[in-house]
Scaffold this motif. Structure first.
Motif, PDB file in Angstrom:
ATOM      1  N   LEU A 274     -16.438  29.888  19.142  1.00  0.00           N
ATOM      2  CA  LEU A 274     -16.625  29.474  17.736  1.00  0.00           C
ATOM      3  C   LEU A 274     -16.095  30.438  16.210  1.00  0.00           C
ATOM      4  O   LEU A 274     -15.654  29.735  15.603  1.00  0.00           O
ATOM      5  CB  LEU A 274     -17.732  29.205  17.237  1.00  0.00           C
ATOM      6  CG  LEU A 274     -17.742  28.435  16.137  1.00  0.00           C
ATOM      7  CD1 LEU A 274     -17.908  26.427  15.905  1.00  0.00           C
ATOM      8  CD2 LEU A 274     -19.796  28.153  16.208  1.00  0.00           C
ATOM      9  N   SER A 275     -16.876  31.756  16.380  1.00  0.00           N
ATOM     10  CA  SER A 275     -16.131  32.641  14.860  1.00  0.00           C
ATOM     11  C   SER A 275     -14.637  32.489  14.840  1.00  0.00           C
ATOM     12  O   SER A 275     -14.182  32.869  14.422  1.00  0.00           O
ATOM     13  CB  SER A 275     -16.662  33.524  15.385  1.00  0.00           C
ATOM     14  OG  SER A 275     -18.291  33.583  14.754  1.00  0.00           O
ATOM     15  N   LEU A 276     -13.818  32.794  15.900  1.00  0.00           N
ATOM     16  CA  LEU A 276     -12.789  32.508  16.331  1.00  0.00           C
ATOM     17  C   LEU A 276     -11.747  31.582  15.385  1.00  0.00           C
ATOM     18  O   LEU A 276     -10.556  32.589  15.249  1.00  0.00           O
ATOM     19  CB  LEU A 276     -11.698  33.462  17.403  1.00  0.00           C
ATOM     20  CG  LEU A 276     -12.062  35.036  17.958  1.00  0.00           C
ATOM     21  CD1 LEU A 276     -12.129  35.290  19.138  1.00  0.00           C
ATOM     22  CD2 LEU A 276     -11.936  35.807  17.061  1.00  0.00           C
TER      23      LEU A 276
ATOM     24  N   ARG B  85     -18.361  21.923  21.114  1.00  0.00           N
ATOM     25  CA  ARG B  85     -18.209  22.580  20.164  1.00  0.00           C
ATOM     26  C   ARG B  85     -17.471  23.925  20.408  1.00  0.00           C
ATOM     27  O   ARG B  85     -16.592  24.392  20.218  1.00  0.00           O
ATOM     28  CB  ARG B  85     -19.778  23.904  19.749  1.00  0.00           C
ATOM     29  CG  ARG B  85     -19.418  25.076  18.451  1.00  0.00           C
ATOM     30  CD  ARG B  85     -20.130  25.025  17.566  1.00  0.00           C
ATOM     31  NE  ARG B  85     -21.486  24.002  17.423  1.00  0.00           N
ATOM     32  CZ  ARG B  85     -22.688  23.660  18.266  1.00  0.00           C
ATOM     33  NH1 ARG B  85     -23.104  24.436  19.420  1.00  0.00           N
ATOM     34  NH2 ARG B  85     -23.361  22.520  17.299  1.00  0.00           N
ATOM     35  N   LYS B  86     -17.474  23.827  22.041  1.00  0.00           N
ATOM     36  CA  LYS B  86     -17.300  25.069  22.738  1.00  0.00           C
ATOM     37  C   LYS B  86     -15.239  24.585  23.245  1.00  0.00           C
ATOM     38  O   LYS B  86     -14.852  25.431  22.842  1.00  0.00           O
ATOM     39  CB  LYS B  86     -17.988  25.828  24.058  1.00  0.00           C
ATOM     40  CG  LYS B  86     -17.029  26.480  25.136  1.00  0.00           C
ATOM     41  CD  LYS B  86     -16.950  27.554  24.491  1.00  0.00           C
ATOM     42  CE  LYS B  86     -16.756  28.425  25.821  1.00  0.00           C
ATOM     43  NZ  LYS B  86     -17.224  28.807  27.175  1.00  0.00           N
ATOM     44  N   ALA B  87     -15.563  23.369  23.350  1.00  0.00           N
ATOM     45  CA  ALA B  87     -13.714  22.901  23.844  1.00  0.00           C
ATOM     46  C   ALA B  87     -12.670  22.731  22.662  1.00  0.00           C
ATOM     47  O   ALA B  87     -12.140  23.382  22.613  1.00  0.00           O
ATOM     48  CB  ALA B  87     -14.709  21.661  24.524  1.00  0.00           C
ATOM     49  N   ILE B  88     -13.372  22.301  21.121  1.00  0.00           N
ATOM     50  CA  ILE B  88     -12.384  22.374  20.146  1.00  0.00           C
ATOM     51  C   ILE B  88     -12.253  23.906  20.250  1.00  0.00           C
ATOM     52  O   ILE B  88     -11.055  24.367  19.560  1.00  0.00           O
ATOM     53  CB  ILE B  88     -13.154  21.630  18.965  1.00  0.00           C
ATOM     54  CG1 ILE B  88     -13.377  20.489  19.650  1.00  0.00           C
ATOM     55  CG2 ILE B  88     -12.232  22.008  17.882  1.00  0.00           C
ATOM     56  CD1 ILE B  88     -14.090  19.080  18.492  1.00  0.00           C
ATOM     57  N   SER B  89     -13.207  24.861  19.937  1.00  0.00           N
ATOM     58  CA  SER B  89     -12.713  26.111  19.802  1.00  0.00           C
ATOM     59  C   SER B  89     -12.221  26.526  20.076  1.00  0.00           C
ATOM     60  O   SER B  89     -10.951  27.490  20.194  1.00  0.00           O
ATOM     61  CB  SER B  89     -14.141  26.720  19.963  1.00  0.00           C
ATOM     62  OG  SER B  89     -15.273  25.972  19.021  1.00  0.00           O
ATOM     63  N   MET B  90     -12.302  26.677  21.936  1.00  0.00           N
ATOM     64  CA  MET B  90     -11.518  27.257  22.435  1.00  0.00           C
ATOM     65  C   MET B  90      -9.501  26.619  22.697  1.00  0.00           C
ATOM     66  O   MET B  90      -8.981  27.776  23.429  1.00  0.00           O
ATOM     67  CB  MET B  90     -11.957  26.426  24.462  1.00  0.00           C
ATOM     68  CG  MET B  90     -10.973  27.229  25.795  1.00  0.00           C
ATOM     69  SD  MET B  90     -11.310  26.484  26.909  1.00  0.00           S
ATOM     70  CE  MET B  90     -10.492  27.407  27.689  1.00  0.00           C
TER      71      MET B  90
END
Length: 363
Positions: free
Chosen positions: A205-207, A282-287
């Protein structure tokens, strides 16, 4: 390592007993069961499954209970258990276009084939504490949905049909298996996606956030975010064809990114991709954002020095278990190391003080 300390073994046994007591909490309150965690803390269960690389809601719920709600510790437990399991074979590539969606939204097209499905999400809530939950009242009935919704096509297919988005090259070779072979750099995209799929959600998420703030050449739109069930098939040599053996819940995100072209690519949209076990938007979008940032070289872009573009930095630091293991190992005894550094500092201080005294005497 503490066993070597006088009384260490007895202290460790006492610590285990104390941990079990703290895990249980007040005996007057009913014990939290694994089915309760699995059904009522599903998002935590999904995160443990994703970062633990093991799709088993019951075991993930058990790990959460054992870890007292520490999700990183639960991921560690699941990873450790996963190493004991035999492997019987590999499944066929899953067709996410055949997903029975519970949620499907697009930020690029208002009206799209199959429609938008808001689904179960916090996106439209007011983020106010619901004190009615303290009363443990009945949950209002949800609206009925089709028992078997029809599969819906991917939104990026609309752009692909008109040649407006970069085509994905076919992947004929079997990708490397990160769970069986160590990560080697540089990594191709298939291996990078494996690493990101089990990466720590907070780090990813931070990246991803950094790419939105200019630390990476991305300007992303969510082409499509979908959550639902996808069949898993395995080809049986005895039969000569694939057989469906299960269904798994997945979250898939495809981002569409501006791209003005480069020396090797014409102006077009480009893709970022994220696929995660369970419901984990959240993880899928961040990824997908980090995936796109890491593609700078294959797209002929310039390296701007952004952290999300640095393959070695991203892939070497995003793993939950590796990061927490290296961080927490400094709690363990380092008596010999510290004593040697202590002696060094004392000697350097003594030499510095002696030099100062000599200089003052000379003056």
């Amino acid at each position: 390592m503490y066993v070597a300390v006088k009384g260490g073994e007895r202290a460790i046994d006492a610590a285990h007993a104390w941990l079990a007591q703290e895990r249980r909490g007040d005996p007057a309150i009913p014990d939290l069961t694994v089915p309760q965690i699995r059904e009522q803390m599903a998002l935590a269960v999904n995160r443990v499954m994703a970062e633990g690389s093991l799709y088993d809601p019951d075991l993930a719920a058990l790990a959460i209970k054992q870890a007292r709600g520490d999700l990183i510790e639960a991921v560690f437990l699941i990873r450790a258990y996963r190493t004991t399991l035999p492997r019987f074979g590999s499944s066929q590539p899953m067709d996410t276009a055949a997903m029975a969606v519970d949620r499907r939204v697009s930020a690029t097209f208002k009206d799209l084939p199959g429609g938008q499905v808001l689904g179960p999400t916090f996106d439209y809530t007011h983020r106010l504490l619901d004190f009615a939950l303290l009363a443990e009242g009945e949950v209002p009935a949800a609206p009925t949905v089709p028992a078997d919704p029809a599969p819906v096509p991917h939104v990026t297919g609309l752009l692909d049909r008109d040649g407006l988005i970069q085509p994905e090259p076919p992947c004929d070779a079997a990708p490397a298996d990160l769970t069986r072979t160590p990560l080697e750099l540089p990594a191709d995209r298939a291996l990078r996606l494996q690493v990101l799929a089990r990466a720590d959600e907070g780090f990813t998420l931070s990246l991803a956030y950094s790419t939105q703030r200019g630390y990476g050449r991305t300007h992303a739109f969510v082409g499509e975010l979908r959550i639902g069930r996808v069949p898993v098939s395995v080809e049986l040599p005895e039969l000569g064809f694939a057989v469906e053996i299960a269904e798994v819940d997945l979250t898939e995100c495809e981002t569409v990114n501006q791209f003005t072209g480069s020396k090797t690519q014409p102006p077009q949209f480009t893709r970022g991709y994220g696929l995660v076990m369970g419901q984990s938007e959240r993880k899928a979008i961040s990824m997908s954002l980090v995936d796109r940032a890491l593609r700078w070289q294959e797209l002929g872009e310039d390296f701007t020095g952004a952290p999300a573009q640095d393959q070695e930095f991203v892939l070497s630091h995003c793993d939950t278990v590796q990061a927490t293991g290296f961080l927490e190992h400094i709690k363990l005894p380092h008596y010999v190391d510290f004593q040697s550094e202590l002696e060094l500092v004392r000697r350097l201080r003594a030499e510095a003080m002696a030099a100062t005294a000599m200089q003052e005497a000379a003056e």
